[in-house]
Every structure is written in C-alpha cells, then in structure tokens.
Design an enzyme around this catalytic site. Structure first.
Site, PDB file in Angstrom:
ATOM      1  N   GLY A  72       0.750  -1.186   0.043  1.00  0.00           N
ATOM      2  CA  GLY A  72      -0.086   0.084   0.149  1.00  0.00           C
ATOM      3  C   GLY A  72       0.809   1.272   0.020  1.00  0.00           C
ATOM      4  O   GLY A  72       2.183   1.120  -0.066  1.00  0.00           O
ATOM      5  N   GLY A  75       3.556   1.425   2.824  1.00  0.00           N
ATOM      6  CA  GLY A  75       4.547   0.188   3.159  1.00  0.00           C
ATOM      7  C   GLY A  75       3.950  -1.110   2.471  1.00  0.00           C
ATOM      8  O   GLY A  75       2.995  -1.107   1.930  1.00  0.00           O
ATOM      9  N   VAL A  77       3.462  -5.266   3.423  1.00  0.00           N
ATOM     10  CA  VAL A  77       3.257  -6.156   4.632  1.00  0.00           C
ATOM     11  C   VAL A  77       3.822  -7.507   4.200  1.00  0.00           C
ATOM     12  O   VAL A  77       3.188  -7.972   2.978  1.00  0.00           O
ATOM     13  CB  VAL A  77       1.809  -6.482   4.936  1.00  0.00           C
ATOM     14  CG1 VAL A  77       1.550  -7.409   6.026  1.00  0.00           C
ATOM     15  CG2 VAL A  77       1.588  -4.889   5.593  1.00  0.00           C
ATOM     16  N   LYS A  92       5.511  -5.338   8.842  1.00  0.00           N
ATOM     17  CA  LYS A  92       5.363  -4.133   7.657  1.00  0.00           C
ATOM     18  C   LYS A  92       6.608  -3.425   7.661  1.00  0.00           C
ATOM     19  O   LYS A  92       7.329  -3.122   8.444  1.00  0.00           O
ATOM     20  CB  LYS A  92       4.211  -3.127   8.470  1.00  0.00           C
ATOM     21  CG  LYS A  92       3.875  -2.088   7.841  1.00  0.00           C
ATOM     22  CD  LYS A  92       2.964  -1.191   8.516  1.00  0.00           C
ATOM     23  CE  LYS A  92       2.619  -0.112   7.627  1.00  0.00           C
ATOM     24  NZ  LYS A  92       1.363   0.778   8.556  1.00  0.00           N
ATOM     25  N   ASP A 181      -6.347   8.139  12.100  1.00  0.00           N
ATOM     26  CA  ASP A 181      -6.791   7.357  10.951  1.00  0.00           C
ATOM     27  C   ASP A 181      -7.645   6.207  11.321  1.00  0.00           C
ATOM     28  O   ASP A 181      -7.718   5.073  10.800  1.00  0.00           O
ATOM     29  CB  ASP A 181      -5.662   6.844  10.319  1.00  0.00           C
ATOM     30  CG  ASP A 181      -6.155   6.471   8.783  1.00  0.00           C
ATOM     31  OD1 ASP A 181      -6.968   7.300   8.197  1.00  0.00           O
ATOM     32  OD2 ASP A 181      -5.264   5.955   7.999  1.00  0.00           O
TER      33      ASP A 181
END
Length: 326
Positions: A72, A75, A77, A92, A181
């Site tokens: 994403g 970063g 995963v 991550k 967030d």
C-alpha cells in the site's frame, strides 16, 4: 544504543590501543560511537558481548520477500514466522521517507510493551538506513470487508463491535496516543465460535499528545475527517471521536453519513466538505424502540458533534455503553 539498531561493528588496533567502533542508527541519522581500550582482552570481551546482543531481524524471524501479502501507500506487509515458536506473524516494511517516521517508531516501541485485546500486538521495531520494520501479530479481515460479506448483522453483534472499538481507542487515549486514521480498513475483526474480536491497526499517522495539546496537521482519510481538519483548525484526541462516530454510523446503517458526488470518476471534496460542515443528521439518527440501537444512535449524535469543544470524549462513550447493562 538500541542493540537492534546496530548497523556494523569494527575492531582494529591503532598503535598501542584497541579501538572498537559501533555504527548504529540514531533517530534520522547513522551515528558511530568509539570505545578505546588499553587491553586487547578487555576490547575482545566487550566486542563479543555486543555481538551476542546484536540480533538481526533475520535471526529471529523467517523474513522472506517472496511472502509479500499486501502493498500500500504506507509500506509493504510480509508474512513471516517466529523461528523459535513457529508463530505466524507479519512484518510491515515502511520506507524511511515519511515525515511521521519518528511518531510511528515511538508509538510502536511503546505499544510493544502493551498487551490489549483490542489493539494489534506489536512484537518488535527494527530500523535500517532505508526502512522501518514492524513485527506484529497476524490479523484477519478488515471491518469494511466483513460488513460487505455479512450485510445483515444483528444489533447485538453491531453493539459488541462498537464496544470493542471504543475500548481500543480508550487504551490509546490513556497512553496519550491519537490514532488519526480510525476507519473501517484499520479495524480487524475475527469471529470464532460466535465470539467477536476487534483489533485496531496501523499507527502510521498516529501521534503522542498531552491532554492540553493540539495540532492542525491535515492527516486522516477524507470520509472520516472531522470538520476542524477541513477548516485547518486545531484539534486534539476528539478528532478520533469524530472518526469513530463515522464508523459507528456505517456499522449501523451500512453507509456513510456524509457523501459527496462522483464527477468524472473523481469524488467531489467540495460536496463532502459542505455536508460535513453543515448537514444535519437528525433524519438519519431517529430514535429506536431497541435499547442497544438507541444507545448507538446517541453515541453517533455525540461523536458527530461539529463543535469539537462539545464533542464527547472516549470516557463518555464508554459510559453510554454501560447503559446497555442496566
């Protein structure tokens, strides 16, 4: 020196002295600390001690880039395993070019000492010159995907989900952490034998702030952003409360309370902003004959208060939840 931040160890003799140089990563820059010994025995003993403590991430975890799970904007995963316990985990990997690096490292280092059922478990934070590596427990489906697959959740399940999200936020706020967030994609849900388990994830935009502090940094995901962020006003931990209110509304209604229009395949930020600032939700949150639904509607009303000073805090939300037990 944080041992897991050590980059290199160099040992050499300079005239009648023995010099041990340890290169390590300190905040944003690589640094070197030099030890000078008059005795080879002492220098060797010290070097061996440091070398034994310097465990790389590869020695603890089965880190294989071929096991990439998700990529994403913040970063990548990877699936991994703890070599000693064989426990399945994820790593991550975040490039070190994000202005929020300091906060994510600090918060994850804090949370790795915390075990809360509604927060993703952090096992380790490692730094290199180019990346931050965060080792955490492996989660399951995010809440947005789960609701799409289970459209008709009963009110008891919805209430339980909301309650656990609130407990996770409460833990963060008690530590002085603002998530910034909170959204469906950053909430994981697992269901086993009827039991629901919720975990908050992703602290990439989070920040540590005191109760009397505020900021005006424009962070968040647009559908969940509070009025004060659209207006570039100062905000505090109550920004999380607004985002939580959006999540609760979606859980209850299977839609967002504020929605712009699509123009040429792009979302109208202007339309969304107008709704966030001025739309009255009284028609959307009418009273209900069911107690748990009434409580959730009350929570929505108090979370989506446009004036931050009047908005409920997380303690107030948990108090509303207790009404269901009376």
């Amino acid at each position: 020196i944080y041992i897991n931040n050590v980059i290199d160890i160099d040992f050499k003799r300079v005239e009648n002295h023995f010099v041990l140089s340890i290169k390590f990563f300190n905040d944003e820059y690589p640094s070197t600390i030099v030890f000078v010994f008059s005795s080879n025995r002492k220098a060797t003993k010290f070097m061996n001690m440091v070398s034994q403590l310097k465990h790389s991430i590869d020695s603890i975890y089965d880190f294989d880039e071929k096991k990439e799970m998700e990529k994403g904007g913040f970063g990548t995963v990877f699936n991994t395993k703890n070599k000693a316990t064989n426990e399945e985990l994820v790593i991550k990997e975040i490039p070190r070019n994000d202005t929020n690096d300091y906060w994510e490292i600090s918060i994850c280092n804090l949370l790795k000492n915390i075990s809360h059922p509604n927060l993703i478990r952090i096992y380790g934070v490692y730094e290199t010159l180019t990346h931050i590596l965060i080792v955490m427990e492996k989660g399951s489906k995010n809440l947005g995907s789960y609701i799409k697959d289970n459209f008709f959740l009963n009110i008891s399940d919805k209430f339980e989900i909301v309650c656990q999200i609130a407990k996770g936020i409460s833990c963060l706020h008690s530590l002085g952490i603002i998530h910034r967030d909170i959204k469906l994609e950053n909430i994981l849900i697992e269901r086993s034998n009827g039991a629901i388990l919720i975990k908050l994830i992703d602290f990439g935009l989070s920040k540590i702030m005191g109760l009397d502090e505020s900021t005006n940094e424009p962070f968040g995901t647009i559908n969940y952003m509070a009025p004060e962020i659209f207006l570039r006003n100062n905000y505090n931990h109550k920004e999380d409360i607004w985002s939580f209110g959006i999540v609760v509304f979606y859980i209850l209604k299977n839609r967002f309370p504020f929605a712009g229009i699509w123009v040429n395949s792009e979302y109208s930020i202007f339309e969304l902003t107008i709704q966030v600032l001025y739309k009255n939700l009284s028609r959307d949150v009418k009273n209900s004959q069911f107690k748990k639904e009434r409580i959730l509607l009350t929570i929505i009303n108090n979370c989506l208060e446009k004036q931050i000073q009047k908005r409920v805090d997380i303690k107030g939300i948990l108090n509303y939840m207790l009404l269901a037990l009376q």
